[in-house]
Every structure is written in structure tokens, then in C-alpha cells.
Scaffold this motif. Structure first.
Motif, PDB file in Angstrom:
ATOM      1  N   ARG A 117       0.838  -1.209   0.000  1.00 40.66           N
ATOM      2  CA  ARG A 117       0.000   0.000   0.000  1.00 40.66           C
ATOM      3  C   ARG A 117       0.869   1.252   0.000  1.00 40.66           C
ATOM      4  N   ASN A 118       2.002   1.212   0.699  1.00 43.31           N
ATOM      5  CA  ASN A 118       2.876   2.393   0.804  1.00 43.31           C
ATOM      6  C   ASN A 118       3.666   2.670  -0.472  1.00 43.31           C
ATOM      7  N   HIS A 119       4.091   1.619  -1.146  1.00 39.38           N
ATOM      8  CA  HIS A 119       5.087   1.795  -2.213  1.00 39.38           C
ATOM      9  C   HIS A 119       4.561   1.402  -3.585  1.00 39.38           C
ATOM     10  N   GLY A 120       3.289   1.201  -3.700  1.00 40.88           N
ATOM     11  CA  GLY A 120       2.740   0.799  -5.000  1.00 40.88           C
ATOM     12  C   GLY A 120       2.353  -0.658  -4.938  1.00 40.88           C
ATOM     13  N   PRO A 121       1.428  -1.081  -5.766  1.00 34.50           N
ATOM     14  CA  PRO A 121       0.952  -2.460  -5.666  1.00 34.50           C
ATOM     15  C   PRO A 121       2.062  -3.461  -5.953  1.00 34.50           C
ATOM     16  N   LEU A 122       2.041  -4.587  -5.237  1.00 28.24           N
ATOM     17  CA  LEU A 122       3.012  -5.652  -5.463  1.00 28.24           C
ATOM     18  C   LEU A 122       2.681  -6.387  -6.763  1.00 28.24           C
ATOM     19  N   ALA A 123       3.719  -6.584  -7.585  1.00 29.41           N
ATOM     20  CA  ALA A 123       3.529  -7.323  -8.835  1.00 29.41           C
ATOM     21  C   ALA A 123       3.809  -8.811  -8.663  1.00 29.41           C
ATOM     22  N   ALA A 124       4.556  -9.156  -7.622  1.00 31.45           N
ATOM     23  CA  ALA A 124       4.921 -10.556  -7.386  1.00 31.45           C
ATOM     24  C   ALA A 124       5.593 -10.649  -6.020  1.00 31.45           C
ATOM     25  N   VAL A 125       5.761 -11.870  -5.550  1.00 25.59           N
ATOM     26  CA  VAL A 125       6.518 -12.107  -4.317  1.00 25.59           C
ATOM     27  C   VAL A 125       7.502 -13.246  -4.576  1.00 25.59           C
ATOM     28  N   GLY A 126       8.688 -13.129  -4.009  1.00 23.49           N
ATOM     29  CA  GLY A 126       9.657 -14.216  -4.099  1.00 23.49           C
ATOM     30  C   GLY A 126      10.122 -14.626  -2.717  1.00 23.49           C
TER      31      GLY A 126
END
Lengths: 319, 319
Positions: free
Chosen positions: A63-72
């Protein structure tokens, strides 16, 4: 995944370096200034509770830094890397209390439906990070080894991360007995395997005190480095890597220093190979570029986790 | 080359298994009845003259059996596998008289202009053949080891043949000293490396007579097999292969027999790993399918050479 196709996508990705002592979580798109936020949590003995805290942090960071595109996730192991397995994404047979058969990927999938999730060993993650941003850029065949509380190795062959039957367990290779060495080793499975002889706890047991307190000329350094040279020569013979990246706390060398540690180790590796493998990289002038510390330093792990997320995004793998 | 794309093309391909004792040459499209003609030549000490005879035979075989679509060479080494190198396709630093810096690929290119030429180590060639027609069908991560006059290993990771800095030299890994074993080994470089302890000449030196004459309960078998188990466990830890294919003369087991040799070796590999690498393939019921002889038997080498030619054809590599 074929990581040679895994370019950066510019999006914000979450990375989890899942270690036996602590979990480091970050969001960003790469190392240095591209790591936008990070946090760490003690690993503890309750995987479900910890994953809950990790997910909460990632959701807020998204929410703070922009939507997450993926997680590793780059995880301690052993882990199940077989996508067709019912326990894919689990930590499997670890002796660590609470962590046997711990599902790591599942809670992330449920918390972030549809988000690509990359998952691999901690050392394969670090290898991928070094491949993208660090000491393995442009190199298709290399090994990443970490020497600390334990010893683990990963890497790439022909540009692809090493997987296979399970995943490499390089710390447990058989080792020669150096003349006069009567140390029994500390590995509960194998005694005198590489991890049993050269891990941080092995050095401490051998010397009677922690490695970082030892004088540069303490004999425990010399015998540890000579043993380690055999292990790295063996890896060189089995995989023919173009480079070996050696991370973790032990190669920092304590009072011996990282430079001193690497110089002595490089010479002993040359000594063990005895000129048999003919390559400029293994000669006096080349060995300093063959056996190197991670360029990403202590960020290799969490950056590797981000790289695993990016690779999952690039291949569209929802896992 | 990405051999996962290397399907048969139906054409007639020449294959050269370039060994230190003899060169086996064949034309065909695969093993068994698909090997249309074969011949062998002593390796000798004059590479140019031998390559002339090989080329003459291949040209005649091509006229007899249909035009050659490609040629593959699976060679003893060390060899230069780097296509950008000025000595690509050469045997390099071998101690074999006459064969230092011997150009193998060059004469073929000149004799058959425009024909795709595949080139790799003997063990990578055999690995590719086993991958296409033998014991590694459908397996992306495996190792092929030959134990005879020397010990060499190749294989695939994620479906691609192992290359790298040079190529694997698995026979020269460091080995533990088993309790009570004072044998100094026979490797001129390393003494007690795997090849120094477990090759045919090592067994003969240890026992005082050739391996094939030894009684099944001769102690040289037991200690050789126990040493070899450490080497195979180490390869398992470094590469995590899904299968290890073990060819060459020594695993035929002489009077002990191939079945007896493999059964004892399989149990000792399990003993060395001590249950640490958790996989059904390494359990009592799985180990017989994990450590196996080559399905192509003594044709693994020359069929592998044909497979290398087919792979060069598939990728359009004129080399």
C-alpha cells in the motif's frame, strides 16, 4: 523458470529471505536504492504466526510503495521445489523445532490471490540475485555457497538454477582427512562432511571459542581453510563453474579479514587442483576472479528473493 | 545446444566415439538396428592420420547409406568446448603422446564443408544418448559417469548438458580416507582422488592383479565400492541428480558381476548419505532406479556421438 529471460519488469516486488534465525522481508525492484523498505522478524517456532506477520508487513508495504507485482521467497531448507508435489512450497525435513512440513508458499497464495510467487532455496535465490545484479552477471555457469551456521550451495548451469531430485545439499559432501587432523566434525548426520568441518559451529568447536575471536594465525583458520579448499575443488570438478561466490559469516574471516581469508583459500584451491583443470581462471592471475565474495554482500539473500519474484512474474508462474 | 529440442530428424548421421584406446565410428540414426555401419580404429599417436582414416570411412559410409546430415564427436579430454575459442574442437592438455592440442573438429569441417558438427566430451555424449534413447529418457537432471581406465562424469542440469569453465572433471574430486586404508592412489596429479582410488588401474594396483580376476569377496572390491559410494554421494549432494548412470568396465564387476556390484554400491551410497537427503529415490525401494547401468550398454558412447550430431543438426550449429 529460465532466468535468462527474467528481466526486470520495473514493478514493485516483495522478497522474503527465510532464514533459520530470522526472516528478512523487503519490497523493491533490486539492490541498493531500489530496496524501498525492509523489515526483519525472528524465525521462532511458529511458522503460521510468522507468515501472518510477514504477510501483514508485505500488504502494508504494498500500500505504501505501490501495488506488489509478485513475491519471491528464498528459503532455508530442505524445501520441496516440485510444482507437481502436494507439498510444493513447504519446508520439509528440517530438524528446526516447529518447522517440519511448514507451508510457506500456501499462506502467501491465499493472502495475495493471483499474485505470482517465486520459491527456491536461500542459496539459489542469492545465486539469482548475484546473477542479475552482482558477481555473476553475464555468467551462465556458477555456484553460490554460503558458509555460516550451516553450509549450503546453489547456482546455475547453462543459465538455469540447479534443481533436480531435491535441490543441491553441497554442505554435506564427503571430505578428506588432512594429515594429523583428528577433529570428529559436528554434523549430526555425517560427522566430518564439509558442514561438519568448516561451518561456524565447527570452527568454534575445534578452537573452543567463536571463529570471529580467533587470531589470524590461529591453527583453526589454517585447517578450516585447507579443508574448505578441498570442498571447493570438488565442486569445481563436478560442475565446472566459471565462478564460485562464497558468502556467509565465515568467509568474512573474523580477525583474519575477508581479504586474508580469500587469498589463503584461493591458493589452497589451486594447490588441491594441482594444475589438472587447465583454465586461466585457476591460474595465479585468475583465481582472484574465480573465487569471490558476493557483490551484494549481506543483501544477496533478500535481493535474491526479489529476483525470484521477478522471475515468477516474467514467466507468469503463479506459484 | 538445448537438447530438449533435439528430436531425431530421420537423417543419417555420423558418430565418432573418440576414446584414448580406440575410436569407434558409426553411421545411423540411433541405437540397435538404427546403427547402420560401424568400424573402429586404434587411437595411436598420430591424430591427423587417424582423422584422415575416420573421414575416409565416414565419406564411404555416407555414400553407402545415404548422405550424411551431420557428424557428432564424443571425445576423451580435456577438450575445448568454447565455440569462441581459437582451439574449439581440440583435445587440449592430455598426457597422451601425440594428442596434446590435437584438432578434432577442424579436419571434419574441412572434409565436410557446411555439415553440422556436434562436439562434446565422451561422457556428455553418452549422457545425451542415454537421454534420448536410454536410462535418462524424460529426466532433465542426471549424471553419467564412466569408470574404467579413468573416471569421468557428464550429464544434464535442467535439460542441458553440463559445460562451464572447461567441462566437469568428476574423476578428480577429493576423497575421504576410509579407516585402515593406506593405499596411496594412482592419480599422478592428486594421488587419492576418485580416479586415483577407484579406476581400473587403481583396483589392479591395490590388489596386485586386474579387477576382472578378483574373487567376489576380495577385499579390494569392498573398499573400492565403499570409496565409490562417497564419490557418488558427493555428486548427489552437489548436483541433486534424479538418476546416476554408471558405465565403463569397472561397474561390470568382473567375477562379482554387475548386479552384485550395483547392489553393494547402492547400499553404501545410502549409508554415506545417512538419510539426510530425503527422497524416495534414495530409500531402500528407490535406490535401484537411482543408480543404474547405461541402458545402451557399450553402445552408449557411439550412440551419444550420433545424438550430438543430431543435436547440432537440430540447432543448425555448423561446428
Amino acid at each position: 523458470m529460465d532466468v535468462t529471460n527474467g528481466n526486470d519488469h520495473g514493478g514493485i516486488v516483495g522478497g522474503i529471505e527465510a532464514g533459520g534465525t530470522k526472516f528478512i522481508v523487503a519490497v523493491g525492484s533490486g539492490p541498493g536504492g531500489r530496496l524501498l523498505a525492509r523489515e526483519q522478524f525472528p524465525t521462532g517456532d511458529d511458522p503460521a504466526a510468522l507468515m501472518g506477520r510477514v504477510i501483514e508487513w508485505l500488504a502494508q508495504a504494498g500500500r505504501n510503495h505501490g501495488p506488489l507485482a509478485a513475491v519471491g521467497i528464498a528459503s532455508f531448507g530442505p524445501v520441496d521445489l516440485d510444482p507437481s508435489s502436494s507439498t510444493y512450497g513447504f519446508i520439509t525435513t528440517t530438524p528446526k523445532p516447529g518447522w517440519q512440513s511448514a507451508d510457506i508458499v500456501g499462506p502467501l497464495r491465499r493472502a495475495f490471490p493471483g499474485l505470482p510467487v517465486g520459491f527456491d532455496t536461500d542459496v539459489n535465490g542469492a545465486a539469482l540475485g548475484e546473477s542479475r545484479w552482482g558477481a555473476a552477471r553475464g555468467i551462465e555457469d556458477f555456484v553460490y555457497v554460503t558458509v555460516g551456521t550451516g553450509i549450503g550451495g546453489g547456482g546455475m548451469a547453462r543459465g538455469r538454477l540447479l534443481h533436480g531430485l531435491v535441490h543441491p545439499e553441497m554442505g554435506h559432501i564427503s571430505m578428506p582427512t588432512l594429515e594429523g587432523d583428528t577433529f570428529a566434525g559436528v554434523c549430526p548426520y555425517h560427522g566430518r562432511c564439509w558442514e561438519g568441518l568448516c561451518s561456524g559451529p565447527a570452527i568454534a568447536r575445534r578452537a573452543g571459542r567463536p571463529a570471529e575471536t580467533l587470531e589470524p594465525d590461529h591453527p583453526a583458520w589454517e585447517i578450516t581453510i585447507r579443508c574448505m579448499a578441498h570442498a571447493l575443488a570438488t565442486i569445481t570438478c563436478v560442475l565446472s563453474p566459471r565462478r564460485i561466490i562464497l558468502g556467509g559469516s565465515v568467509p568474512k574471516g573474523g580477525r583474519l579479514g575477508q581479504d586474508g581469508f580469500f587469498r589463503r583459500l584461493q591458493q589452497h584451491v589451486r594447490g588441491v587442483l594441482a594444475g589438472y583443470v587447465a583454465s586461466p581462471s585457476l591460474e595465479e592471475a585468475g583465481i582472484a576472479d574465480f573465487l569471490v565474495p558476493p557483490a551484494l554482500g549481506d543483501d544477496a539473500g533478500v535481493c535474491g528473493a526479489i529476483a525470484l519474484g521477478q522471475a515468477a512474474l516474467a514467466t507468469g508462474a503463479e506459484r
